[in-house]
Design a protein around this motif. Structure first.
Motif, PDB file in Angstrom:
ATOM      1  N   SER A 298       0.827  -1.222   0.000  1.00  0.00           N
ATOM      2  CA  SER A 298       0.000   0.000   0.000  1.00  0.00           C
ATOM      3  C   SER A 298       0.855   1.263   0.000  1.00  0.00           C
ATOM      4  N   LEU A 299       1.958   1.242   0.730  1.00  0.00           N
ATOM      5  CA  LEU A 299       2.861   2.398   0.742  1.00  0.00           C
ATOM      6  C   LEU A 299       3.439   2.641  -0.656  1.00  0.00           C
TER       7      LEU A 299
ATOM      8  N   GLU B  16       2.284   1.595  -3.526  1.00  0.00           N
ATOM      9  CA  GLU B  16       1.225   1.969  -4.462  1.00  0.00           C
ATOM     10  C   GLU B  16       0.967   3.473  -4.398  1.00  0.00           C
ATOM     11  N   LYS B  17       1.018   4.003  -3.198  1.00  0.00           N
ATOM     12  CA  LYS B  17       0.792   5.442  -2.999  1.00  0.00           C
ATOM     13  C   LYS B  17       1.807   6.257  -3.805  1.00  0.00           C
ATOM     14  N   TYR B  18       3.061   5.812  -3.797  1.00  0.00           N
ATOM     15  CA  TYR B  18       4.121   6.567  -4.476  1.00  0.00           C
ATOM     16  C   TYR B  18       4.220   6.275  -5.974  1.00  0.00           C
ATOM     17  N   THR B  19       3.704   5.133  -6.406  1.00  0.00           N
ATOM     18  CA  THR B  19       3.774   4.822  -7.835  1.00  0.00           C
ATOM     19  C   THR B  19       2.497   5.213  -8.547  1.00  0.00           C
ATOM     20  N   GLY B  20       1.484   5.608  -7.765  1.00  0.00           N
ATOM     21  CA  GLY B  20       0.216   5.976  -8.368  1.00  0.00           C
ATOM     22  C   GLY B  20      -0.589   4.750  -8.759  1.00  0.00           C
ATOM     23  N   ARG B  21      -0.179   3.590  -8.257  1.00  0.00           N
ATOM     24  CA  ARG B  21      -0.842   2.333  -8.600  1.00  0.00           C
ATOM     25  C   ARG B  21      -1.596   1.840  -7.394  1.00  0.00           C
ATOM     26  N   SER B  22      -2.830   1.531  -7.594  1.00  0.00           N
ATOM     27  CA  SER B  22      -3.609   0.983  -6.505  1.00  0.00           C
ATOM     28  C   SER B  22      -4.679   0.090  -7.100  1.00  0.00           C
TER      29      SER B  22
END
Length: 166
Positions: free
Chosen positions: A156-157, A159-165
């Protein structure tokens, strides 16, 4: 039958075959309700050190663990001049990463083949890619983490920085 199933259990454990592992465990419990698996972790190849650098790497590791990072860094560099090892490259990368030094990527990429199933290592590699604004590569490493451990606390961390969720 119990001995054979115990050996199969170990094989499935190291193979990562969760379905067969659970089936074998269930069979073992039918034979012996008190059965508890005892798996000894195999020493990973990456930790075997060539004799030419073994003493120096062990000293560097000791310095590293004592947080004497400059001395450890110098000694790891000397070992790499003698003989490349994944462990020395990983430690060099870790030290430089902790200092936000972008050259850590060089050492991480050399260590990657031997650490590609280590989610702590992959998390750092992903973060380096994020720092260097190489988001596609960061996403690729994030997918590797997701495949290795879908429940990883890092997903989750990252994903936040890669813009992927998902």
């Amino acid at each position: 039958k119990e001995k054979i199933l115990t050996k199969l259990y170990t094989i499935y454990y190291y193979d990562g075959n969760q379905e067969k592992l659970q089936e074998t465990f269930n069979e073992l419990r039918k034979i012996n309700p008190d059965y508890h698996p005892v798996i000894t972790e195999k020493k990973k190849y990456v930790y075997y050190l060539p004799v030419q650098v073994e003493d120096k790497i062990n000293r560097a590791l000791s310095l590293y663990q004592s947080r004497k990072l400059n001395a450890a860094l110098d000694l790891f560099i000397k070992t790499l001049e003698i003989r490349e090892t994944a462990l020395a490259n990983r430690c060099m990368g870790d030290i430089l990463f902790s200092r936000n030094d972008s050259t850590s990527i060089v050492y991480y990429l050399k260590a990657y083949p031997d650490y590609k199933s280590d989610t702590d290592f992959l998390k750092n590699l992903c973060l380096i890619y994020i720092q260097q604004k190489q988001i596609d590569r960061a996403k690729s490493v994030l997918e590797e983490i997701r495949k290795l451990n879908p429940d990883s606390k890092y997903i989750s961390l990252l994903e936040k920085y890669t813009g992927r969720s998902e």
